[in-house]
Design a protein around this motif. Structure first.
Motif, short mmCIF file in Angstrom:
data_model
loop_
_atom_site.label_atom_id
_atom_site.label_comp_id
_atom_site.label_asym_id
_atom_site.label_seq_id
_atom_site.Cartn_x
_atom_site.Cartn_y
_atom_site.Cartn_z
N VAL A 184 0.69 -1.28 0.09
CA VAL A 184 -0.16 -0.05 -0.06
C VAL A 184 0.92 1.16 0.19
CG1 VAL A 184 -1.59 1.36 1.50
CG2 VAL A 184 -1.91 -1.23 1.22
N LEU A 185 0.66 2.13 -1.00
CA LEU A 185 1.32 3.44 -1.10
C LEU A 185 0.32 4.53 -1.00
CD1 LEU A 185 3.89 5.12 -1.33
CD2 LEU A 185 3.64 4.82 -3.94
N ASP A 186 0.36 5.10 0.17
CA ASP A 186 -0.97 6.07 0.39
C ASP A 186 -0.46 7.46 0.44
OD1 ASP A 186 -3.40 6.97 0.87
OD2 ASP A 186 -3.56 6.72 2.84
N SER A 187 -0.92 8.48 -0.62
CA SER A 187 -0.14 9.63 -0.56
C SER A 187 -1.09 10.83 -0.42
CB SER A 187 0.42 9.91 -2.02
OG SER A 187 1.37 8.78 -2.17
N LEU A 188 -0.88 11.70 0.22
CA LEU A 188 -1.29 13.24 0.27
C LEU A 188 -0.68 14.26 -0.16
CD1 LEU A 188 -4.27 13.85 1.53
CD2 LEU A 188 -3.06 14.42 3.60
N ILE A 189 -1.23 14.95 -1.31
CA ILE A 189 -0.48 15.86 -2.24
C ILE A 189 -0.92 17.17 -2.00
CG2 ILE A 189 0.62 16.41 -4.35
CD1 ILE A 189 0.49 13.38 -5.15
N ALA A 190 -0.17 18.13 -1.46
CA ALA A 190 -0.49 19.70 -1.24
C ALA A 190 0.15 20.50 -2.13
CB ALA A 190 -0.49 19.92 0.05
N GLY A 208 3.65 23.69 -0.69
CA GLY A 208 3.24 22.42 -0.97
C GLY A 208 3.95 21.47 -0.33
N ALA A 209 3.66 20.15 -0.08
CA ALA A 209 4.29 19.03 0.48
C ALA A 209 3.57 17.65 -0.17
CB ALA A 209 3.75 19.36 2.19
N VAL A 210 4.18 16.47 0.29
CA VAL A 210 3.56 15.57 0.17
C VAL A 210 3.85 14.48 1.37
CG1 VAL A 210 3.84 13.15 -1.30
CG2 VAL A 210 4.33 15.37 -2.21
N ALA A 211 2.82 14.03 1.95
CA ALA A 211 2.77 12.97 3.28
C ALA A 211 2.62 11.60 2.42
CB ALA A 211 1.76 13.27 4.07
N ARG A 212 3.28 10.62 3.12
CA ARG A 212 3.11 9.20 2.75
C ARG A 212 2.89 8.19 3.90
NH1 ARG A 212 5.76 10.10 -2.69
NH2 ARG A 212 4.02 10.41 -3.98
N HIS A 213 2.10 6.94 3.50
CA HIS A 213 2.35 5.86 4.18
C HIS A 213 2.29 4.81 3.24
CE1 HIS A 213 1.08 2.81 7.09
NE2 HIS A 213 0.10 2.28 5.92
N LEU A 214 3.71 3.96 3.74
CA LEU A 214 3.77 2.67 2.99
C LEU A 214 3.55 1.73 4.12
CD1 LEU A 214 5.08 1.61 0.17
CD2 LEU A 214 7.43 1.91 1.44
N GLY A 215 2.81 0.85 3.70
CA GLY A 215 2.62 -0.39 4.49
C GLY A 215 1.76 -1.30 3.88
N ALA A 216 1.11 -2.25 4.71
CA ALA A 216 0.68 -3.39 4.39
C ALA A 216 -1.08 -3.59 3.97
CB ALA A 216 1.04 -4.79 5.34
N GLN A 217 -1.57 -2.53 4.99
CA GLN A 217 -2.88 -2.39 5.06
C GLN A 217 -3.36 -1.00 4.75
OE1 GLN A 217 -5.04 -5.33 5.08
NE2 GLN A 217 -3.14 -6.53 5.50
N THR A 218 -4.50 -0.78 3.96
CA THR A 218 -5.01 0.68 4.04
C THR A 218 -5.48 1.21 5.35
OG1 THR A 218 -7.22 -0.17 3.28
CG2 THR A 218 -5.58 0.05 1.57
N HIS A 219 -6.01 0.39 6.05
CA HIS A 219 -6.76 0.87 7.32
C HIS A 219 -5.45 1.34 8.38
CE1 HIS A 219 -6.16 -3.19 8.47
NE2 HIS A 219 -5.69 -2.74 9.52
N GLY A 222 -2.39 6.86 8.47
CA GLY A 222 -2.86 7.84 9.37
C GLY A 222 -3.08 8.98 8.57
N LEU A 223 -3.34 9.01 7.40
CA LEU A 223 -3.55 10.10 6.43
C LEU A 223 -4.97 10.49 6.55
CD1 LEU A 223 -1.28 9.52 3.29
CD2 LEU A 223 -0.80 10.58 5.44
N ASP A 224 -5.94 9.58 7.04
CA ASP A 224 -7.35 10.36 7.19
C ASP A 224 -7.56 11.56 7.78
OD1 ASP A 224 -8.34 8.13 5.51
OD2 ASP A 224 -9.15 7.17 7.14
N ALA A 225 -6.81 11.67 9.06
CA ALA A 225 -6.85 12.78 10.03
C ALA A 225 -6.01 14.03 9.29
CB ALA A 225 -6.10 12.61 11.47
N ARG A 226 -5.09 13.69 8.54
CA ARG A 226 -4.46 14.65 8.02
C ARG A 226 -4.95 15.40 6.79
NH1 ARG A 226 1.82 13.48 7.74
NH2 ARG A 226 1.98 15.84 7.46
N LEU A 227 -5.92 14.43 6.24
CA LEU A 227 -6.64 15.09 5.01
C LEU A 227 -7.38 16.07 5.47
CD1 LEU A 227 -7.78 14.94 2.17
CD2 LEU A 227 -9.24 12.97 2.77
#
Length: 236
Positions: A184-190, A208-219, A222-227
């Protein structure tokens, strides 16, 4: 090939909206004089082998658009993965006019076993425009390793390039520094504004900035709160 088109612009009262259905189907959820909320789902089964999906989003001057995925996306296996052939293609063109705002809350984009996908995202910002994009890439459905993906993101404003990223990964051949053991590669791009960042975020040379999560599961991301936090900063 067909193109889905979304445009919002100022009118005499509520925003004028143009929603053109292609392989994706945009649906108006709400709107007022300056803001619109549009949901988007698939109009047919995609992404199949060698499919091409094109999405154009235009946000008029001084307007704000919240674009929300309704249901995720699956890139399906190629019919004959052992034979060479063109990849399925996903092309997104985002154009923001002066002082426009865009928040795109994307749901997971799954690259199934033996799928081969090319994704291109182009973001063009006029003066004062701001964009926030959530992108979640998942290699493999449940029990699968996943397929091949090349994902290219290019963002620019009148001053030049803001972000240029080209990621290519094959889940069955995890490259050091790209996937490793993760799927899972989850990204938040501002883009066009300065959100509150945390250690490990990529801070761009221009606002601008990019926040990322790299892991095994989407849940586990932690990017939901940051969104939510970054969305408030974009609209401030």
């Amino acid at each position: 090939m067909s193109t889905t088109r979304i445009r919002v612009e100022r009118g005499s009262g509520r925003l004028r909206t143009e929603l053109v259905v292609g392989k994706l189907a945009p649906r108006l959820i709400s709107r007022d004089e300056t803001r619109a909320h549009v949901g988007m789902t698939t109009a047919e089964m995609i992404l199949l082998d060698a499919d091409e999906v094109h999405l154009q989003v235009e946000v008029g001057a001084g307007c704000a658009l919240r674009l929300e995925d309704i249901g995720g996306m699956v890139a399906y296996p190629r019919k004959r993965p052992e034979q060479p052939g063109p990849p399925a293609q996903w092309h997104v063109d985002l154009r923001l006019e002066q002082d426009a705002r865009l928040i795109w809350e994307g749901l997971p984009f799954v690259i199934a076993q033996d799928a081969d996908v090319l994704r291109r995202t182009q973001v063009d910002l006029a003066d004062g425009a701001r964009a926030l994009i959530r992108e979640t890439l998942v290699w493999g459905r449940s029990g699968e390793t996943g397929g091949r993906l090349r994902s290219i993101t290019h963002a620019a404003d009148p001053g030049g390039d803001l972000l240029l990223e080209d990621v290519e990964a094959v889940a069955g051949q995890p490259a050091p520094g790209i996937l490793g053991e993760h799927r899972v590669l989850d990204s938040l791009i501002a883009l066009g504004f300065e959100p509150k960042t945390a250690p490990g975020d990529l801070v761009l040379a221009q606002p601008g900035a990019v926040a990322r999560h790299l892991g095994a599961q989407t849940h586990a991301s932690g990017l939901d709160a940051r969104l939510r936090d970054w969305s408030e900063a974009l609209l401030a």
